[in-house]
Design an enzyme around this catalytic site. Structure first.
Site, PDB file in Angstrom:
ATOM      1  CG  ASP A   6      40.709  13.294 -18.657  1.00 14.57           C
ATOM      2  OD1 ASP A   6      40.547  12.206 -18.168  1.00 14.57           O
ATOM      3  OD2 ASP A   6      39.631  14.390 -18.242  1.00 14.57           O
ATOM      4  CG  ASP A  20      36.889  11.847 -12.741  1.00  9.91           C
ATOM      5  OD1 ASP A  20      37.950  12.753 -12.835  1.00  9.91           O
ATOM      6  OD2 ASP A  20      36.060  11.842 -13.675  1.00  9.91           O
ATOM      7  CD  GLU A  74      39.757   6.204 -19.334  1.00 12.25           C
ATOM      8  OE1 GLU A  74      40.559   6.498 -18.614  1.00 12.25           O
ATOM      9  OE2 GLU A  74      38.978   6.986 -19.925  1.00 12.25           O
TER      10      GLU A  74
END
Length: 784
Positions: free
Chosen positions: A442, A521, A445
């Site tokens: 997670d 999400d 990025e």
């Protein structure tokens, strides 16, 4: 920098809380200062185009065409892929390619074309280069699929050249791909940014870009299908404009696509053929998809906010007491000690290895979240180790770049450095000792919380980039891909006998080599449900076959109907996982009333029954690059109506799934591909192509089986049996079974079956055997 940024800073302190808010504001200003000092301002630019052709140099598989102000290398590989690169750009180095530069096709030669141009003819495609630098991609029969106009560069002294490449396609062409796009899978007119982005909250169909962007386009037209990949990791954008058939004076207006990059090479790969052939070529180029362990094809339950071992036990007991299958439980950041990666909160999970063993005996695996941010504090073992090994991203002045994520002030491993990947890969040994069987990456990025500006590292941050060196503008989009590689290779070293399970929120072209992804999400609502399907379809067409959404949505509280419809959709997707944020409503099936519980039970039972089929699809994806979930046009891209259909999908070759994506729907229209299809609930037969109306009661979503198909399903004794659907009279059919040999690396056997009519009955035979299937067979559709 302006007054609005100061206002955002004040708001950030109020919203996040004093300590973390101040850290976030400080980090944002620090990032701004780093870029102001570390990035040279772009000076006056000079535009350049290739100019007229001046000469050629033949090479194996193609050759080099020289122009007055540039040169173009064209090469056809032995596998049928076509490469072209400008200004001396070659296939390597590349984060996308799996095994280096492929061998050229010795039969493809560079030869003169009419009007002073040149062409390379191969078995699967022809490339024609005009005398001013336009590049046409044609079918073997000469039909044009794509025409790249001469590119244009803007060069600044001391800076990377930005460039623009405009392409034309047929008026009937439709664009797909570009990574995970919530508004897809078909890409309408608009601008699509190539910059992996955490939207900073839940997202819906109108939000773009998201976590996975890649310059991969699949274009479907009457003339044929082709995939184009611009191998460039820099930030960019793609402008899509669909054509208009019959526009203006009775003539079609071509569609167009414009790729704009802020730097990096202008190099391109193209593949031509059927959708299946195109993705097979893509997988041979960028690597076969990782094969998930068989348990990962079952049902996963996750939540940010489980909080403790007692809460996890309560959830697991709820599944067991109600007889609901459960294969994996995912632990989020709240199981860490103070949100620090590769730690465990001993108060909340005092005996995690023993608990994991207990769950495993019940057939349930534990999966751990893994974030890249490392708490930047001397005395923290992981930080001290990373400093000693010099593995963290640095700024232009040589200092470790600091951002803010869940543990507070943090530093980030430079996964574009092989030394950092090796260091990080060893850390998974701690997770394995804690009893975890899989991992979800997670915040990669990567994210650094921001009061203003972009929530990521400074663009001036320095990266190794495999020894070539560069800054974050070039490394950003491949950060998640390189992190996935570090985890996957580390797990291969630590547990060589087991297939790793790894899903990554961010990634880039080639990420399928290391695992899959999930939606991130996605917002709770009917638009979020529709976006979930778009993401899975779009990623599959970019070569990432294993993915799925947060069932129920990440935030808020879904209505019982929305939850159930999401659950039903999820049960037919590769990754079937419920998940929600801390503070969101519950996601356990029994929390929505008895009716929803019973319908969810049916969906879970059907997923378990179809596990042998999912295992077969996983092995096929590994061998061929074909996604489990496919658009309806997959087998018939010439059907224009199917190209525009985005509310249903094919699950392999055998099933068509028509999920319910709107509230109150109890019957829905389904567009069928060519052939006969059976409603699996009623047995009623329908003929395609065309539209039909089918029942969609709350208890199920419509699923149709292709006539003649042989479907592997789970028998009551746990074995595999065959479900054959009668072919149309005078027709034949068939199917494959690939039974997993375990969660290791043993090669699974492919069983091929055929169906046919013989004296008024349906016969199922195994190819290569003595005719008898060797497995129990049930024939359906005889009354259809």
């Amino acid at each position: 920098m302006n007054g609005r940024d100061l206002v955002r800073s004040v708001k950030a302190v109020g919203m996040v809380g004093t300590a973390q808010g101040l850290r976030t504001v400080r980090s944002s200003w620090r990032r701004w200062r780093a870029d102001a000092a570390g990035l040279a301002p772009r000076g006056p630019e000079r535009a350049r185009v290739p100019g007229p052709v001046t000469g050629v140099e033949p090479e194996a598989g193609g050759g080099v065409v020289r122009f007055a102000r540039s040169e173009l290398r064209v090469r056809v590989t032995a596998g049928g892929a076509v490469f072209w690169g400008w200004d001396g750009a070659g296939p390597e180095p590349s984060y996308a390619l799996a095994c280096g530069s492929p061998e050229p096709d010795p039969r493809a030669v560079l030869e003169p074309d009419k009007e002073g141009g040149w062409r390379v003819v191969s078995e699967r495609a022809t490339v024609v280069v005009s005398r001013h630098g336009a590049v046409e991609l044609r079918t073997p029969g000469g039909m044009m699929l794509r025409r790249d106009l001469p590119p244009r560069w803007w060069e600044a002294e001391g800076g990377a050249a930005r460039w623009v490449q405009r392409s034309e396609v047929a008026a009937d062409a439709r664009f797909f791909g570009l990574g995970g796009r919530a508004g897809g899978p078909r890409l309408r007119n608009g601008t699509y940014r190539l910059w992996n982005t955490d939207p900073g909250g839940s997202f819906g169909p109108g939000d773009d870009p998201l976590y996975i962007t890649m310059p991969v386009q699949m274009v479907v037209a009457d003339a044929g299908t082709h995939l184009v990949f611009h191998d460039n990791t820099w930030e960019g954008e793609v402008l899509v404009h669909e054509g208009e058939e019959g526009a203006g004076s009775g003539h079609d207006r071509t569609g167009s696509c414009e790729v704009r990059m802020d730097g990096g090479p202008l190099r391109c790969w193209a593949m031509v053929g059927t959708p299946a052939r195109v993705l097979h070529t893509w997988a041979s180029l960028t690597g076969p998809p990782a094969l998930p362990p068989s348990w990962a094809l079952g049902h996963h339950h996750a939540r940010w906010g489980f909080g403790s071992e007692q809460e996890v036990r309560r959830i697991v007991a709820g599944y067991q007491e109600r007889g609901l299958p459960l294969d994996a439980v995912h632990l989020d950041i709240d199981h860490y000690e103070a949100h620090q990666v590769f730690t465990v909160d001993k108060k909340r999970f005092p005996k995690l290895p023993q608990f994991a063993d207990e769950l495993r005996r019940d057939g349930i695996r534990l999966v751990s979240i893994v974030d890249p941010g490392v708490k930047a504090e001397p005395g923290v073992a992981l930080y001290d180790s990373g400093v000693a090994d010099d593995v963290f991203v640095r700024d232009a002045g040589g200092r470790a770049v600091r951002g803010v994520v869940w543990p507070g002030e943090s530093v980030y491993p430079d996964f574009t450095d092989p030394r950092a990947r090796e260091w990080w890969g060893r850390l998974y040994g701690e997770r394995l000792k804690q009893g975890f069987s899989g991992f979800w990456h997670d915040m990669n990025e990567p994210v650094s919380f921001a009061a203003f500006g972009e929530a990521t590292l400074p663009r001036s941050a320095r990266h190794a980039l495999e020894g070539a060196g560069g800054d974050h503008r070039e490394a950003h989009n491949v950060y998640g891909l390189a992190m996935a590689r570090a985890g996957y290779e580390g797990l291969r070293e630590l547990h060589p006998d087991e297939r790793p399970f790894l899903i990554s929120r961010s990634g880039w072209a080639g990420m399928q080599r290391y695992g899959g992804s999930w939606s991130g999400d996605v917002s709770t609502g009917w638009p979020g449900l529709r976006a979930s399907l778009s993401l899975v379809l779009g990623l599959g067409l970019c070569g990432v076959p294993y993915s799925g959404p947060d069932v129920g949505g990440f935030d808020g509280s879904p209505s019982p109907e929305l939850y159930l419809r999401w659950f039903q959709l999820g049960s037919y997707l590769p990754l079937f996982r419920t998940h929600a944020a801390m503070g969101a409503g519950r996601r356990e099936p029994w929390e929505f009333g008895d009716e929803v519980l019973e319908h969810a039970r049916v969906a879970l039972a059907e997923r378990r029954r179809l596990l042998p089929y999912f295992v077969t699809l996983a092995h096929l994806a590994r061998r061929t690059g074909t996604p489990y979930v496919r658009p309806l046009w997959w087998g018939g891209p010439e059907d224009r109506a199917l190209r525009d259909c985005e509310d249903a999908f094919l699950l392999g070759d055998s099933l068509l799934v028509a999920p319910v994506l709107e509230s109150g729907v109890r019957q829905r229209t389904v567009r069928l591909p060519r052939g006969r299809w059976y409603d699996t609930a009623t047995g009623k037969a329908y003929e395609g192509p065309g539209q039909v109306v089918v029942e969609a009661p709350l208890s199920r979503v419509p699923v149709l089986a292709r006539a003649g198909t042989v479907l592997p399903v789970r028998a009551s004794d746990g074995g595999v049996e065959l479900e054959a659907w009668a072919p149309a009279q005078g027709r034949t059919g068939g199917g494959l079974v690939i039974a997993d040999a375990g969660d290791g690396w043993a090669e699974a056997e492919i069983e091929r079956y055929t169906t046919r009519w013989d004296e008024g009955r349906v016969v199922v035979e195994r190819d290569g055997g003595e005719g008898a299937p060797g497995r129990p067979v049930g024939v359906r559709g005889l009354a259809g």
